[in-house]
Enzyme design. Structure first.
Site, PDB file in Angstrom:
ATOM      1  N   THR A 213       0.861  -1.187   0.000  1.00  0.00           N
ATOM      2  CA  THR A 213       0.000   0.000   0.000  1.00  0.00           C
ATOM      3  C   THR A 213       0.895   1.233   0.000  1.00  0.00           C
ATOM      4  O   THR A 213       1.963   1.218   0.616  1.00  0.00           O
ATOM      5  CB  THR A 213      -0.862  -0.013   1.286  1.00  0.00           C
ATOM      6  OG1 THR A 213      -1.824  -1.052   1.148  1.00  0.00           O
ATOM      7  CG2 THR A 213      -1.583   1.303   1.515  1.00  0.00           C
ATOM      8  N   ARG A 241     -14.751  -6.271  -0.175  1.00  0.00           N
ATOM      9  CA  ARG A 241     -14.157  -5.800   1.093  1.00  0.00           C
ATOM     10  C   ARG A 241     -13.502  -4.432   0.890  1.00  0.00           C
ATOM     11  O   ARG A 241     -12.795  -4.194  -0.085  1.00  0.00           O
ATOM     12  CB  ARG A 241     -13.115  -6.826   1.571  1.00  0.00           C
ATOM     13  CG  ARG A 241     -12.350  -6.427   2.839  1.00  0.00           C
ATOM     14  CD  ARG A 241     -11.034  -5.763   2.516  1.00  0.00           C
ATOM     15  NE  ARG A 241     -10.205  -5.567   3.706  1.00  0.00           N
ATOM     16  CZ  ARG A 241      -9.074  -4.871   3.711  1.00  0.00           C
ATOM     17  NH1 ARG A 241      -8.639  -4.311   2.607  1.00  0.00           N
ATOM     18  NH2 ARG A 241      -8.388  -4.744   4.815  1.00  0.00           N
ATOM     19  N   GLY A 243     -11.006  -1.682   2.842  1.00  0.00           N
ATOM     20  CA  GLY A 243     -10.090  -1.564   3.978  1.00  0.00           C
ATOM     21  C   GLY A 243     -10.083  -0.154   4.554  1.00  0.00           C
ATOM     22  O   GLY A 243     -11.018   0.632   4.359  1.00  0.00           O
ATOM     23  N   ASP A 244      -9.014   0.159   5.245  1.00  0.00           N
ATOM     24  CA  ASP A 244      -8.913   1.460   5.923  1.00  0.00           C
ATOM     25  C   ASP A 244      -8.461   2.589   4.984  1.00  0.00           C
ATOM     26  O   ASP A 244      -8.689   3.765   5.273  1.00  0.00           O
ATOM     27  CB  ASP A 244      -7.911   1.369   7.083  1.00  0.00           C
ATOM     28  CG  ASP A 244      -6.513   0.991   6.596  1.00  0.00           C
ATOM     29  OD1 ASP A 244      -6.401   0.099   5.724  1.00  0.00           O
ATOM     30  OD2 ASP A 244      -5.535   1.598   7.064  1.00  0.00           O
ATOM     31  N   THR A 264      -0.760   2.152   6.915  1.00  0.00           N
ATOM     32  CA  THR A 264      -0.690   0.910   6.140  1.00  0.00           C
ATOM     33  C   THR A 264      -0.673  -0.267   7.091  1.00  0.00           C
ATOM     34  O   THR A 264      -0.063  -0.190   8.161  1.00  0.00           O
ATOM     35  CB  THR A 264       0.548   0.866   5.220  1.00  0.00           C
ATOM     36  OG1 THR A 264       0.594  -0.416   4.578  1.00  0.00           O
ATOM     37  CG2 THR A 264       1.855   1.095   5.961  1.00  0.00           C
ATOM     38  N   GLY A 265      -1.350  -1.337   6.700  1.00  0.00           N
ATOM     39  CA  GLY A 265      -1.384  -2.501   7.581  1.00  0.00           C
ATOM     40  C   GLY A 265      -2.704  -3.226   7.447  1.00  0.00           C
ATOM     41  O   GLY A 265      -3.454  -3.003   6.489  1.00  0.00           O
ATOM     42  N   THR A 266      -2.993  -4.080   8.398  1.00  0.00           N
ATOM     43  CA  THR A 266      -4.250  -4.832   8.376  1.00  0.00           C
ATOM     44  C   THR A 266      -5.399  -3.855   8.649  1.00  0.00           C
ATOM     45  O   THR A 266      -5.692  -3.498   9.795  1.00  0.00           O
ATOM     46  CB  THR A 266      -4.212  -5.947   9.440  1.00  0.00           C
ATOM     47  OG1 THR A 266      -3.537  -5.445  10.594  1.00  0.00           O
ATOM     48  CG2 THR A 266      -3.446  -7.148   8.943  1.00  0.00           C
ATOM     49  N   GLY A 267      -6.036  -3.446   7.572  1.00  0.00           N
ATOM     50  CA  GLY A 267      -6.955  -2.317   7.607  1.00  0.00           C
ATOM     51  C   GLY A 267      -8.081  -2.422   8.614  1.00  0.00           C
ATOM     52  O   GLY A 267      -8.509  -1.408   9.182  1.00  0.00           O
TER      53      GLY A 267
HETATM   54  N1  ASP Z   1      -4.334  -1.127   4.796  1.00  0.00           N
HETATM   55  C1  ASP Z   1      -4.540  -1.814   3.556  1.00  0.00           C
HETATM   56  C2  ASP Z   1      -5.889  -2.467   3.604  1.00  0.00           C
HETATM   57  O1  ASP Z   1      -6.249  -2.990   4.640  1.00  0.00           O
HETATM   58  C3  ASP Z   1      -3.508  -2.862   3.289  1.00  0.00           C
HETATM   59  C4  ASP Z   1      -2.076  -2.451   3.539  1.00  0.00           C
HETATM   60  O2  ASP Z   1      -1.817  -1.358   3.965  1.00  0.00           O
HETATM   61  O3  ASP Z   1      -1.184  -3.277   3.282  1.00  0.00           O
HETATM   62  O4  ASP Z   1      -6.546  -2.495   2.607  1.00  0.00           O
END
Ligand code: ASP
Length: 357
Positions: A213, A241, A243-244, A264-267
């Site tokens: 991301t 789906r 995400g954030d 960035t991360g597990t949204g």
């Molecule tokens: N945050 C992003 C999402 O959850 C994914 C990521 O940042 O790697 O869609």
């Protein structure tokens, strides 16, 4: 006596003019500073996973992106234009999970999300679940400046931005073999681990190099902050789906009075903790430093829920910060002082026990 008084008055006026000129000079000197920070995703980014050539390729691409945003700021352009320019470069590169390098969902499709926010006006624009717009960040900015809405999804978003001349592409443009193979690998794994809980199923998605991301935050010469984020989401995410990244306050937030942030991360965890806005609120309502505020949200709020990732931040003084609880995060910044930093891997000065494996 009168002459003396006149002399005194003249001297006072001259000195006050000089002072006010000095003050203006100082003010201009203060306002003229600017900075830009970018990320290209967080995850299991370890030196051992990269060849030297790959490391160089990532660094080069981050530098090109930084320079594109920096040039706009240096020329007196706006933070929002700098953010867009930096993100477009990363979206056009297959190295990152945004635009051209977007990951695949469980149906083998690529659905992209993006958002952008102007910290001066608090205007925002976001798009979700699109797959025909070459640069989703430009679509998000079109929603910001050409619609009364802040978040448009799917076909509706595409119809609007096409009308405003944003470049459209066939969905096949986004295909890359690397991302397709990542989906095949994870589909194989899921067949074996059927008994994972719904939340646990989210977690493996970021462990296995599905990062990428992209995001940028900029501070321009007028003292305005802007932030933006663009993503393909997470490999094997469910169809539909979101995400954030397109959620203002979670993946992106900017407010001139506090800071600008891209996550960035597990949204799912960044949405549940309203992560970017939470950091901004900590700065607004407490005396906490940006560094502490990031740590609070990433390590005390997101991590205990099981979330992984990182954030980049520029505060109201143009200072740059970042933090993450993953092994690494593609990241870089450039300031008007000329200072440039580009890093990929683990923070050397960071306590190891805080890194979630
Ligand atoms: N945050 C992003 C999402 O959850 C994914 C990521 O940042 O790697 O869609």
């Amino acid at each position: 006596m009168n002459k003396l008084f006149l002399l005194f008055l003249t001297m006072t006026l001259i000195s006050s003019c000089q002072n006010s000129e000095n003050t203006n000079e100082n003010k201009n000197a203060t306002i003229a500073k600017f900075s830009i920070v970018i990320h290209g995703g967080a995850g299991g980014i370890e030196r051992s996973n990269f060849t030297e050539a790959q490391e160089t390729a990532y660094k080069q691409q981050l530098e090109i992106s930084l320079n594109a945003g920096y040039k706009i700021l240096e020329d007196g352009g706006s933070a929002i234009n700098a953010v867009q320019a930096a993100i477009v470069i990363l979206e056009d590169s297959p190295l990152f999970n945004a635009g051209k390098g977007a990951v695949f969902n469980s149906e083998g499709l690529q659905e992209m999300d993006a958002s952008i926010m102007n910290g001066y006006t608090l205007n925002t624009g976001a798009v979700a679940g699109i797959n025909h717009v070459k640069n989703p960040i430009l679509a998000a900015n079109k929603v910001l400046d050409s619609s009364k809405h802040v978040l448009l999804s799917g076909k509706g978003a595409e119809i609007l931005v096409k009308k405003y001349g944003i470049q459209m592409v066939p969905s096949s443009y986004f295909y890359t073999d690397k991302r397709f193979q990542q989906l095949q690998k994870i589909l194989g794994k899921n067949k074996i681990s059927k008994d994972h809980s719904a939340l646990l199923q989210v977690q493996p998605l970021i462990d296995d190099h599905k990062y990428g991301t992209v995001g940028a935050v900029a501070y321009d010469k007028s003292g305005s902050i802007a932030a933006g984020t663009s993503t393909g989401g997470m490999t094997n995410k469910k169809y539909g789906r979101i995400g954030d990244s397109p959620i203002i306050g979670a993946g992106t937030y900017a407010n001139n009075t506090t800071c600008g942030i891209s996550s960035t991360g597990t949204g799912e965890y960044f949405i549940r903790t309203v992560a970017a806005h939470e950091v901004s609120s900590i700065l607004k309502y407490t005396k906490s430093s940006p560094k502490k505020a990031l740590q609070e949200v990433i390590f005390n709020q997101i991590a205990p829920l099981g979330g992984k990732g990182g954030m980049i931040l520029i505060d109201k003084n143009a200072s740059v910060f970042w933090d993450f609880n993953t092994k690494g995060m593609f990241r870089g910044y450039k300031k008007s002082t000329g200072e440039t930093v580009i890093e990929l891997f683990e923070k050397t000065a960071y306590p190891k026990n805080k890194i979630i494996k």
